[in-house]
Design a protein around this motif. Structure first.
Motif, PDB file in Angstrom:
ATOM      1  N   ARG A 191     102.853 -18.499  17.976  1.00  0.00           N
ATOM      2  CA  ARG A 191     101.653 -18.233  18.776  1.00  0.00           C
ATOM      3  C   ARG A 191     101.253 -16.770  18.686  1.00  0.00           C
ATOM      4  O   ARG A 191     102.115 -15.900  18.605  1.00  0.00           O
ATOM      5  CB  ARG A 191     101.929 -18.519  20.243  1.00  0.00           C
ATOM      6  N   PRO A 192      99.964 -16.506  18.758  1.00  0.00           N
ATOM      7  CA  PRO A 192      99.512 -15.118  18.689  1.00  0.00           C
ATOM      8  C   PRO A 192      99.686 -14.360  20.007  1.00  0.00           C
ATOM      9  O   PRO A 192      99.582 -14.952  21.082  1.00  0.00           O
ATOM     10  CB  PRO A 192      98.022 -15.235  18.360  1.00  0.00           C
ATOM     11  N   ILE A 193      99.952 -13.081  19.904  1.00  0.00           N
ATOM     12  CA  ILE A 193      99.918 -12.210  21.078  1.00  0.00           C
ATOM     13  C   ILE A 193      98.918 -11.098  20.791  1.00  0.00           C
ATOM     14  O   ILE A 193      98.974 -10.456  19.741  1.00  0.00           O
ATOM     15  CB  ILE A 193     101.315 -11.675  21.464  1.00  0.00           C
ATOM     16  N   ALA A 194      97.984 -10.913  21.718  1.00  0.00           N
ATOM     17  CA  ALA A 194      96.943  -9.887  21.540  1.00  0.00           C
ATOM     18  C   ALA A 194      97.284  -8.710  22.446  1.00  0.00           C
ATOM     19  O   ALA A 194      98.217  -7.962  22.174  1.00  0.00           O
ATOM     20  CB  ALA A 194      95.576 -10.487  21.837  1.00  0.00           C
ATOM     21  N   GLY A 195      96.566  -8.537  23.563  1.00  0.00           N
ATOM     22  CA  GLY A 195      96.862  -7.423  24.470  1.00  0.00           C
ATOM     23  C   GLY A 195      98.129  -7.637  25.292  1.00  0.00           C
ATOM     24  O   GLY A 195      98.648  -6.695  25.892  1.00  0.00           O
ATOM     25  N   GLY A 196      98.618  -8.859  25.352  1.00  0.00           N
ATOM     26  CA  GLY A 196      99.882  -9.143  26.030  1.00  0.00           C
ATOM     27  C   GLY A 196      99.801  -9.187  27.546  1.00  0.00           C
ATOM     28  O   GLY A 196     100.822  -9.386  28.211  1.00  0.00           O
ATOM     29  N   THR A 197      98.605  -9.050  28.117  1.00  0.00           N
ATOM     30  CA  THR A 197      98.545  -8.943  29.581  1.00  0.00           C
ATOM     31  C   THR A 197      98.757 -10.280  30.290  1.00  0.00           C
ATOM     32  O   THR A 197      98.981 -10.308  31.498  1.00  0.00           O
ATOM     33  CB  THR A 197      97.226  -8.293  30.062  1.00  0.00           C
ATOM     34  N   ASP A 198      98.690 -11.375  29.552  1.00  0.00           N
ATOM     35  CA  ASP A 198      99.139 -12.657  30.101  1.00  0.00           C
ATOM     36  C   ASP A 198     100.541 -12.990  29.585  1.00  0.00           C
ATOM     37  O   ASP A 198     101.424 -13.349  30.350  1.00  0.00           O
ATOM     38  CB  ASP A 198      98.170 -13.792  29.718  1.00  0.00           C
ATOM     39  N   VAL A 199     100.735 -12.829  28.280  1.00  0.00           N
ATOM     40  CA  VAL A 199     102.012 -13.232  27.674  1.00  0.00           C
ATOM     41  C   VAL A 199     103.186 -12.432  28.256  1.00  0.00           C
ATOM     42  O   VAL A 199     104.228 -12.997  28.610  1.00  0.00           O
ATOM     43  CB  VAL A 199     101.964 -13.055  26.138  1.00  0.00           C
ATOM     44  N   MET A 200     103.026 -11.112  28.364  1.00  0.00           N
ATOM     45  CA  MET A 200     104.148 -10.274  28.813  1.00  0.00           C
ATOM     46  C   MET A 200     104.468 -10.496  30.298  1.00  0.00           C
ATOM     47  O   MET A 200     105.605 -10.288  30.726  1.00  0.00           O
ATOM     48  CB  MET A 200     103.875  -8.799  28.520  1.00  0.00           C
ATOM     49  N   VAL A 201     103.442 -10.914  31.067  1.00  0.00           N
ATOM     50  CA  VAL A 201     103.706 -11.251  32.468  1.00  0.00           C
ATOM     51  C   VAL A 201     104.579 -12.510  32.530  1.00  0.00           C
ATOM     52  O   VAL A 201     105.519 -12.600  33.320  1.00  0.00           O
ATOM     53  CB  VAL A 201     102.380 -11.453  33.245  1.00  0.00           C
ATOM     54  N   GLU A 202     104.291 -13.466  31.642  1.00  0.00           N
ATOM     55  CA  GLU A 202     105.117 -14.681  31.595  1.00  0.00           C
ATOM     56  C   GLU A 202     106.535 -14.349  31.140  1.00  0.00           C
ATOM     57  O   GLU A 202     107.509 -14.912  31.648  1.00  0.00           O
ATOM     58  CB  GLU A 202     104.504 -15.716  30.653  1.00  0.00           C
ATOM     59  N   LEU A 203     106.638 -13.431  30.186  1.00  0.00           N
ATOM     60  CA  LEU A 203     107.977 -13.018  29.734  1.00  0.00           C
ATOM     61  C   LEU A 203     108.748 -12.409  30.908  1.00  0.00           C
ATOM     62  O   LEU A 203     109.905 -12.751  31.155  1.00  0.00           O
ATOM     63  CB  LEU A 203     107.855 -12.008  28.580  1.00  0.00           C
ATOM     64  N   ALA A 204     108.083 -11.524  31.649  1.00  0.00           N
ATOM     65  CA  ALA A 204     108.745 -10.863  32.777  1.00  0.00           C
ATOM     66  C   ALA A 204     109.180 -11.888  33.820  1.00  0.00           C
ATOM     67  O   ALA A 204     110.249 -11.766  34.418  1.00  0.00           O
ATOM     68  CB  ALA A 204     107.793  -9.849  33.421  1.00  0.00           C
ATOM     69  N   ALA A 205     108.360 -12.913  34.019  1.00  0.00           N
ATOM     70  CA  ALA A 205     108.666 -13.903  35.053  1.00  0.00           C
ATOM     71  C   ALA A 205     109.674 -14.944  34.579  1.00  0.00           C
ATOM     72  O   ALA A 205     110.100 -15.798  35.358  1.00  0.00           O
ATOM     73  CB  ALA A 205     107.368 -14.588  35.488  1.00  0.00           C
ATOM     74  N   GLY A 206     110.053 -14.871  33.295  1.00  0.00           N
ATOM     75  CA  GLY A 206     111.026 -15.827  32.783  1.00  0.00           C
ATOM     76  C   GLY A 206     110.432 -17.211  32.547  1.00  0.00           C
ATOM     77  O   GLY A 206     111.146 -18.210  32.513  1.00  0.00           O
ATOM     78  N   VAL A 207     109.095 -17.293  32.398  1.00  0.00           N
ATOM     79  CA  VAL A 207     108.465 -18.598  32.181  1.00  0.00           C
ATOM     80  C   VAL A 207     107.778 -18.694  30.820  1.00  0.00           C
ATOM     81  O   VAL A 207     106.966 -19.586  30.589  1.00  0.00           O
ATOM     82  CB  VAL A 207     107.449 -18.945  33.304  1.00  0.00           C
ATOM     83  N   LEU A 208     108.107 -17.773  29.923  1.00  0.00           N
ATOM     84  CA  LEU A 208     107.487 -17.798  28.593  1.00  0.00           C
ATOM     85  C   LEU A 208     108.223 -18.844  27.768  1.00  0.00           C
ATOM     86  O   LEU A 208     109.373 -18.662  27.387  1.00  0.00           O
ATOM     87  CB  LEU A 208     107.586 -16.423  27.928  1.00  0.00           C
ATOM     88  N   ARG A 209     107.541 -19.963  27.498  1.00  0.00           N
ATOM     89  CA  ARG A 209     108.243 -21.079  26.873  1.00  0.00           C
ATOM     90  C   ARG A 209     108.317 -20.966  25.364  1.00  0.00           C
ATOM     91  O   ARG A 209     109.305 -21.381  24.764  1.00  0.00           O
ATOM     92  CB  ARG A 209     107.610 -22.405  27.276  1.00  0.00           C
ATOM     93  N   HIS A 210     107.282 -20.402  24.752  1.00  0.00           N
ATOM     94  CA  HIS A 210     107.299 -20.364  23.286  1.00  0.00           C
ATOM     95  C   HIS A 210     108.230 -19.292  22.766  1.00  0.00           C
ATOM     96  O   HIS A 210     108.345 -18.223  23.329  1.00  0.00           O
ATOM     97  CB  HIS A 210     105.891 -20.198  22.735  1.00  0.00           C
ATOM     98  N   ARG A 211     108.896 -19.632  21.678  1.00  0.00           N
ATOM     99  CA  ARG A 211     109.914 -18.731  21.165  1.00  0.00           C
ATOM    100  C   ARG A 211     109.334 -17.750  20.155  1.00  0.00           C
ATOM    101  O   ARG A 211     109.613 -16.559  20.199  1.00  0.00           O
ATOM    102  CB  ARG A 211     111.008 -19.564  20.493  1.00  0.00           C
ATOM    103  N   ARG A 212     108.476 -18.246  19.269  1.00  0.00           N
ATOM    104  CA  ARG A 212     108.037 -17.401  18.146  1.00  0.00           C
ATOM    105  C   ARG A 212     106.612 -16.907  18.352  1.00  0.00           C
ATOM    106  O   ARG A 212     105.699 -17.689  18.604  1.00  0.00           O
ATOM    107  CB  ARG A 212     108.155 -18.181  16.834  1.00  0.00           C
TER     108      ARG A 212
END
Ligand SMILES: Cc1cc2nc3c(=O)[nH]c(=O)nc-3n(C[C@H](O)[C@H](O)[C@H](O)COP(=O)(O)OP(=O)(O)OC[C@H]3O[C@@H](n4cnc5c(N)ncnc54)[C@H](O)[C@@H]3O)c2cc1C
Ligand code: FES
Ligand code: FES
Lengths: 300, 167
Positions: free
Chosen positions: A31-52
């Motif tokens: 999956r693509p990551i752009a500015g990360g302002t949604d993706v990195m919040v999910e990572l911080a919360a431990g709910v980022l499901r996609h691995r790659r």
């Protein structure tokens, strides 16, 4: 619990071709990551499901705003700050500028992108209602080529959309219809975000609307909401009721009555369904009344 | 899921100094700054973009370093609160925060300083409203914001004076 970085993978190809190839090798895996302002919040919360993940931030060809004769193209990596700073865009498409100005605080606006806001597909996102009302088109790009999808057809269900897993959103095309958005436009445009505080707050309800009245008749009526349904919602029923009808004192009632089947909000941490339905109705009524009373221009 | 440790050597520029770190490319910039580059001025409040304590400049643009994967800052110029002073001379914004009591516990202060420097760079005569908008992404649990806003007002005066003197 906080997510663990080493559970994930992040690749940063130097060319867009490599990125597209990576996305198509095993569609849906990366999956693509752009500015990360949604993706990195999910990572911080431990709910980022996609691995790659594949970093697309370095692909400058996906960045910037192009002004053409009949359209303006906002490429996917354009940030809220870049939208706000662009003269032509914020003059002709003030609802988009307003949405950008009310999304997060400056540091978020400096990093969050239009493309990320659309593909993250939150029903509470703030630019989608404006893009629905402007009848934007999306350009989707993959190693198979490019295709164009009307934004009104894009969101098909909660976080479901007409994007194939190997596709990047490359840009948003806004029609520069002089009748609607030019300096000679007779349209009334309105964007209203209702949240808990001015900065950083996610919307409880947000409305974007555009209408034109000619000789007492509604000739254009577009209405969209955030946070009142599973998707950013274009209120097609209310639009159909209004267009072609008299711009009179009954317009607000007719529009409000047509909302009920489509405006189906939920209770959640930010607000209640009842509050949201009521606010949506009030905002729609206010817009219809102002339109019938002959107001034009852009108002919040 | 631990088959690949996936460490990479990345080259970064922090406060004008070239650094080489061995980290996972998705590591948050804040962690690299604090743990690998050993610059602990940048603070973590929320870790989710809400509080601004982690603000830094990337190529002159303010961002929340808790939301930036380090792979995205390869090749950029990054400036942290440690990079604001000019040698032993504090930045006018730092001087004003000290003089006006703009810091109490200090956790929000590095982010406040970065945001204030960004504001004054573009506008050295901000109104109180403009200051509050510019700092809206920076939360403070201690000061009640009054002293912080005053610090920025005072810093603007200092900045204008410095410019006047230099001209
Ligand atoms: C403190 C804070 C406040 C916020 N306030 C608001 C707000 O007021 N209103 C609002 O609407 N949002 C808000 N957001 C959410 C977020 O900032 C926006 O949704 C932003 O536009 C996301 O863009 P991004 O580039 O950072 O997305 P990313 O996090 O990089 O990506 C988000 C999603 O989109 C996908 N994606 C990104 N770019 C592309 C592309 N080009 N093609 C295909 N897929 C892509 C990613 O795979 C991911 O699923 C806020 C976030 C934070 C942390
Ligand atoms: S720690 Fe980054 S915004 Fe709070
Ligand atoms: S001084 Fe303590 S949080 Fe601001």
């Amino acid at each position: 619990m906080r997510g663990i970085v080493s559970d994930h993978e992040l690749t940063s190809p130097s060319t867009l071709q490599e990125t597209l190839a990576l996305l198509s090798d095993d569609p849906g895996e990366v999956r693509p990551i752009a500015g990360g302002t949604d993706v990195m919040v999910e990572l911080a919360a431990g709910v980022l499901r996609h691995r790659r993940w594949v970093n697309i931030w370095q692909h400058d060809e996906l960045r910037g705003i192009g002004v053409g004769e009949d359209t303006i193209t906002v490429r996917a990596l354009t940030t809220y700050s870049e939208v706000r700073a662009h003269d032509v865009l914020s003059r002709e498409f003030p609802m988009l500028g307003q949405a950008a100005a009310e999304s997060g605080a400056w540091a978020i606006q400096n990093r969050g992108t239009i493309g990320g806001n659309i593909v993250n597909a939150s029903p509470a996102a703030d630019t989608p209602p404006a893009l629905l009302v402007y009848d934007a088109k999306l350009i989707l790009l993959s190693s198979r080529g490019e295709r164009v999808v009307p934004y009104r057809d894009f969101h098909t269900g909660y976080k479901q959309m007409q994007r194939e897993p190997d596709e990047l959103l490359s840009g948003v095309v806004l029609p520069r219809d002089p009748w609607l958005v030019g300096p000679d436009s007779r349209a009334l445009q309105r964007y209203r975000k209702v949240g808990t505080r001015k900065a950083q707050a996610i919307s409880k309800v947000c409305l974007a609307a555009l209408g034109v009245v000619e000789q007492g008749k509604v000739v254009v009526f577009r209405l969209a909401f955030g946070s009142v349904a599973a998707v950013p919602l274009a209120c097609t029923a209310a639009e159909a009721v209004a267009v072609g009808s008299a711009a009179d004192a009954t317009l607000a009632d007719r529009v409000a009555a047509a909302l009920t089947g489509q405006v189906l909000p939920l209770d959640d941490v930010r607000s209640t369904a009842r509050y949201r339905a009521r606010v949506a109705e009030n905002l729609a009524r206010e817009f219809a009344t102002d339109l019938a009373n002959g107001l034009t221009g852009f108002a919040r | 899921m631990s088959e690949s440790p996936a460490q990479s050597y990345l080259r970064l520029s922090v406060n004008g100094v070239a650094r080489e770190v061995s980290v996972h490319p998705m590591t948050r910039l804040i962690d690299v700054l604090r743990e690998d580059v050993a610059l602990t001025g940048t603070k973590e409040g929320c870790g989710e973009g809400e509080c601004g304590a982690c603000s830094v400049f990337i190529d002159g643009v303010v961002v929340n370093s808790c939301l930036v994967p380090v792979a995205q800052v390869v090749g950029t110029e990054n400036v942290t609160v440690e990079g604001l002073a000019d040698g032993d001379t504090l930045h006018p914004v730092q001087q004003a925060f000290i003089a006006a009591g703009g810091a109490q516990c200090g956790i929000c202060t590095p982010g406040m300083l970065i945001a204030a420097v960004a504001l004054l760079r573009d506008n050295d005569e901000p109104t109180e409203d403009e200051i509050r908008v510019a700092l809206a992404g920076n939360l403070c649990r201690c000061t009640g914001y009054g002293r912080i806003v005053q610090s920025v007002v005072d810093a603007a005066t200092l900045v204008r004076a410095t410019k006047g003197a230099g001209a």
